[in-house]
Design a protein around this motif. Structure first.
Motif, PDB file in Angstrom:
ATOM      1  N   ALA A 130       0.827  -1.203   0.000  1.00 43.82           N
ATOM      2  CA  ALA A 130       0.000   0.000   0.000  1.00 43.82           C
ATOM      3  C   ALA A 130       0.866   1.260   0.000  1.00 43.82           C
ATOM      4  N   LYS A 131       2.008   1.196   0.690  1.00 43.52           N
ATOM      5  CA  LYS A 131       2.900   2.362   0.740  1.00 43.52           C
ATOM      6  C   LYS A 131       3.490   2.652  -0.637  1.00 43.52           C
ATOM      7  N   LEU A 132       3.923   1.603  -1.337  1.00 41.97           N
ATOM      8  CA  LEU A 132       4.461   1.810  -2.691  1.00 41.97           C
ATOM      9  C   LEU A 132       3.382   2.351  -3.623  1.00 41.97           C
ATOM     10  N   SER A 133       2.177   1.801  -3.526  1.00 36.71           N
ATOM     11  CA  SER A 133       1.087   2.265  -4.390  1.00 36.71           C
ATOM     12  C   SER A 133       0.760   3.717  -4.103  1.00 36.71           C
ATOM     13  N   PHE A 134       0.732   4.072  -2.819  1.00 32.02           N
ATOM     14  CA  PHE A 134       0.423   5.467  -2.470  1.00 32.02           C
ATOM     15  C   PHE A 134       1.503   6.403  -2.988  1.00 32.02           C
ATOM     16  N   ASP A 135       2.777   5.985  -2.896  1.00 34.04           N
ATOM     17  CA  ASP A 135       3.855   6.846  -3.377  1.00 34.04           C
ATOM     18  C   ASP A 135       3.729   7.073  -4.884  1.00 34.04           C
ATOM     19  N   ARG A 136       3.393   6.013  -5.632  1.00 32.50           N
ATOM     20  CA  ARG A 136       3.249   6.177  -7.084  1.00 32.50           C
ATOM     21  C   ARG A 136       2.070   7.090  -7.410  1.00 32.50           C
ATOM     22  N   VAL A 137       0.917   6.818  -6.789  1.00 29.27           N
ATOM     23  CA  VAL A 137      -0.265   7.630  -7.066  1.00 29.27           C
ATOM     24  C   VAL A 137      -0.036   9.072  -6.623  1.00 29.27           C
ATOM     25  N   SER A 138       0.673   9.256  -5.547  1.00 29.41           N
ATOM     26  CA  SER A 138       0.936  10.615  -5.067  1.00 29.41           C
ATOM     27  C   SER A 138       1.798  11.382  -6.061  1.00 29.41           C
ATOM     28  N   ALA A 139       2.797  10.694  -6.632  1.00 25.57           N
ATOM     29  CA  ALA A 139       3.655  11.359  -7.621  1.00 25.57           C
ATOM     30  C   ALA A 139       2.856  11.690  -8.881  1.00 25.57           C
ATOM     31  N   LEU A 140       2.004  10.766  -9.316  1.00 29.32           N
ATOM     32  CA  LEU A 140       1.179  11.034 -10.494  1.00 29.32           C
ATOM     33  C   LEU A 140       0.164  12.133 -10.224  1.00 29.32           C
ATOM     34  N   TYR A 141      -0.359  12.156  -9.017  1.00 33.32           N
ATOM     35  CA  TYR A 141      -1.342  13.181  -8.702  1.00 33.32           C
ATOM     36  C   TYR A 141      -0.699  14.559  -8.650  1.00 33.32           C
ATOM     37  N   ALA A 142       0.579  14.600  -8.252  1.00 24.62           N
ATOM     38  CA  ALA A 142       1.277  15.889  -8.214  1.00 24.62           C
ATOM     39  C   ALA A 142       1.468  16.469  -9.611  1.00 24.62           C
ATOM     40  N   THR A 143       1.570  15.592 -10.613  1.00 21.78           N
ATOM     41  CA  THR A 143       1.723  16.064 -12.001  1.00 21.78           C
ATOM     42  C   THR A 143       0.396  16.032 -12.742  1.00 21.78           C
ATOM     43  N   GLN A 144      -0.703  15.864 -11.993  1.00 18.75           N
ATOM     44  CA  GLN A 144      -2.056  15.829 -12.539  1.00 18.75           C
ATOM     45  C   GLN A 144      -2.267  14.675 -13.513  1.00 18.75           C
ATOM     46  N   SER A 145      -1.488  13.580 -13.311  1.00 17.21           N
ATOM     47  CA  SER A 145      -1.643  12.387 -14.143  1.00 17.21           C
ATOM     48  C   SER A 145      -2.560  11.359 -13.491  1.00 17.21           C
ATOM     49  N   ALA A 146      -2.960  11.608 -12.266  1.00 18.62           N
ATOM     50  CA  ALA A 146      -3.890  10.725 -11.549  1.00 18.62           C
ATOM     51  C   ALA A 146      -5.020  11.568 -10.994  1.00 18.62           C
ATOM     52  N   THR A 147      -6.171  10.951 -10.896  1.00 18.46           N
ATOM     53  CA  THR A 147      -7.342  11.699 -10.432  1.00 18.46           C
ATOM     54  C   THR A 147      -7.371  11.759  -8.901  1.00 18.46           C
ATOM     55  N   LYS A 148      -8.190  12.643  -8.397  1.00 17.28           N
ATOM     56  CA  LYS A 148      -8.340  12.772  -6.947  1.00 17.28           C
ATOM     57  C   LYS A 148      -8.929  11.507  -6.327  1.00 17.28           C
ATOM     58  N   PRO A 149      -9.905  10.851  -6.951  1.00 20.64           N
ATOM     59  CA  PRO A 149     -10.392   9.577  -6.374  1.00 20.64           C
ATOM     60  C   PRO A 149      -9.307   8.516  -6.273  1.00 20.64           C
ATOM     61  N   ASP A 150      -8.410   8.453  -7.280  1.00 23.83           N
ATOM     62  CA  ASP A 150      -7.313   7.479  -7.199  1.00 23.83           C
ATOM     63  C   ASP A 150      -6.404   7.785  -6.017  1.00 23.83           C
ATOM     64  N   TYR A 151      -6.122   9.057  -5.811  1.00 26.22           N
ATOM     65  CA  TYR A 151      -5.254   9.471  -4.696  1.00 26.22           C
ATOM     66  C   TYR A 151      -5.916   9.140  -3.354  1.00 26.22           C
ATOM     67  N   ASP A 152      -7.205   9.450  -3.232  1.00 26.09           N
ATOM     68  CA  ASP A 152      -7.912   9.176  -1.971  1.00 26.09           C
ATOM     69  C   ASP A 152      -7.977   7.681  -1.684  1.00 26.09           C
ATOM     70  N   SER A 153      -8.174   6.873  -2.737  1.00 31.00           N
ATOM     71  CA  SER A 153      -8.237   5.430  -2.551  1.00 31.00           C
ATOM     72  C   SER A 153      -6.899   4.871  -2.076  1.00 31.00           C
ATOM     73  N   ALA A 154      -5.810   5.339  -2.662  1.00 32.25           N
ATOM     74  CA  ALA A 154      -4.476   4.876  -2.258  1.00 32.25           C
ATOM     75  C   ALA A 154      -4.171   5.304  -0.826  1.00 32.25           C
ATOM     76  N   GLN A 155      -4.592   6.521  -0.470  1.00 37.32           N
ATOM     77  CA  GLN A 155      -4.350   7.011   0.881  1.00 37.32           C
ATOM     78  C   GLN A 155      -5.152   6.201   1.912  1.00 37.32           C
ATOM     79  N   ALA A 156      -6.394   5.868   1.584  1.00 35.98           N
ATOM     80  CA  ALA A 156      -7.227   5.080   2.497  1.00 35.98           C
ATOM     81  C   ALA A 156      -6.664   3.673   2.663  1.00 35.98           C
ATOM     82  N   GLN A 157      -6.165   3.085   1.578  1.00 36.32           N
ATOM     83  CA  GLN A 157      -5.574   1.762   1.662  1.00 36.32           C
ATOM     84  C   GLN A 157      -4.332   1.770   2.550  1.00 36.32           C
ATOM     85  N   LEU A 158      -3.536   2.826   2.451  1.00 39.43           N
ATOM     86  CA  LEU A 158      -2.344   2.943   3.297  1.00 39.43           C
ATOM     87  C   LEU A 158      -2.731   3.054   4.767  1.00 39.43           C
TER      88      LEU A 158
END
Length: 376
Positions: A130-158
């Motif tokens: 979950a930590k690796l997934s959150f780090d990837r989604v967080s990096a993509l979200y910072a460059t607007q390559s991932a949506t906010k729901p994807d970021y929230d889901s990764a954060q909740a899983q962590l």
């Protein structure tokens, strides 16, 4: 048949029943067993003696050791037997602090520890994923390559996996504690007073395994009436004597009860006595004298426990005399006039003679004329 004869004939069965019931009551009363009691002799206290108190020697600390983990006893500590070989530790053996006295079968608790370790490893693996997934989604979200729901889901899983790791760690800690409690250890240096389990016994969380007593110091416990309690203070030095040893033992007052016992009306006092050589044993009877108290004259005295309220007099007192001769003996109420209190004794100014036996235990349960059996 005339009316008078009819009345007499009808009354006869009732009279017979009444007489039968009365006879049964008398028979029950006659068959009532005598009450067991203890007695003391009425005696004269000599002139000039200090107010002597009788005390009981008790351990400084005595605890009953209970098991916390349930199961079958797998082993009991072995010690050398005087006849050769080894035997289970038992009453009268000395143990050091931390000694393992008995062990509950540990296999079930070891299995629970392994299960808790496996659960912790699984939770940590899920957390790392979950930590690796959150780090990837967080990096993509910072460059607007991932949506906010994807970021929230990764954060909740962590957060969920983090909580799972904490829960698994708590389960592992609980399992290790339960495994450690399979060993029943001595909390201090002391003597084994009793052992209540054997090899193979099934024990539970409330099973009493051993009773341990610390006698490096002992306490002399005695009762003081309110007329003398002002002469007792904490840390006061007192000399304790016993019949077993000629020399006195030095002790200090370590505790004074803040309230009198509701039955005996005396205050409990404890005197702590160093006992490094274990000469004073639990259950010994000791005596002591409070400083400064002298008896005015020879007086006739009885134990405080023998005195009761006189049922025939509003403010009077009495004792129960165990009349001599035979077994059982007859208890007789005897009114007395009380004087001063001397230790555990009280002066009886009238109504008693030296050598008579007064009832000291069970006196509140009997009436004058009842049959009693004197026990020692």
């Amino acid at each position: 048949m005339n009316p008078a004869s009819v009345k007499l004939w009808l009354a006869a069965p009732a009279t017979a029943l009444l007489l039968g019931a009365t006879g049964c009551k008398q028979q029950n009363a006659a068959e009532r067993l005598p009450l067991p009691v203890q007695t003391a002799m009425v005696k004269t206290i000599d002139v000039g003696n200090g107010a002597k108190y009788s005390a009981s020697i008790v351990p400084y600390a005595q605890v009953t050791l209970s098991f916390q983990s349930a199961g079958y006893i797998a082993s009991i500590r072995q010690v050398k037997s005087p006849s050769g070989g080894m035997r289970n530790i038992d009453q009268g053996d000395w143990v050091q602090k931390g000694t393992v006295l008995a062990v509950v079968r540990q296999q079930d608790y070891q299995d629970k520890v392994q299960q808790a370790n496996a659960q912790l490893a699984r939770s940590q693996a899920e957390y790392e994923k979950a930590k690796l997934s959150f780090d990837r989604v967080s990096a993509l979200y910072a460059t607007q390559s991932a949506t906010k729901p994807d970021y929230d889901s990764a954060q909740a899983q962590l957060a969920s996996t983090t909580a799972s790791v904490s829960g698994a760690q708590a389960q592992l800690s609980e399992a290790n504690v339960a495994l450690a409690y399979c060993e029943l250890r001595a909390p201090f240096n002391g003597w084994v007073v009793s052992r209540n389990v054997d090899l193979g016994s099934l024990v539970g969380p409330a099973t009493n395994g051993f009773t341990l007593a610390d006698t490096q110091s002992v306490k002399a416990v005695f009762g003081v009436p309110d007329t003398s309690i002002s002469r007792v203070r904490l840390s006061q030095h007192l000399a304790i004597t016993t019949d077993a040893f000629p020399q006195p033992f030095a002790g200090r007052v370590s505790a004074i009860s803040p309230a009198a016992d509701p039955k005996s009306r005396v205050f409990s006092v404890e005197v702590t006595i160093p006992n490094p050589h274990d000469r004073l044993k639990s259950g010994m009877i000791a005596s002591l004298v409070l400083n400064g108290a002298q008896l005015p004259q020879s007086v006739l005295a009885v134990p405080l426990a023998a005195v009761i309220r006189d049922p025939g007099t509003a403010n009077g007192f009495a004792v129960m005399i165990a009349e001599p001769g035979g077994d059982p003996r007859t208890a007789r109420l005897r009114a007395v006039e009380l004087g001063d209190i001397y230790g555990n004794m009280i002066a009886a100014k009238g109504g008693l003679n030296p050598g008579e036996s007064v009832i000291t235990t069970g006196v509140g349960l009997i009436k004058s004329g009842d049959k009693v059996r004197v026990i020692q």
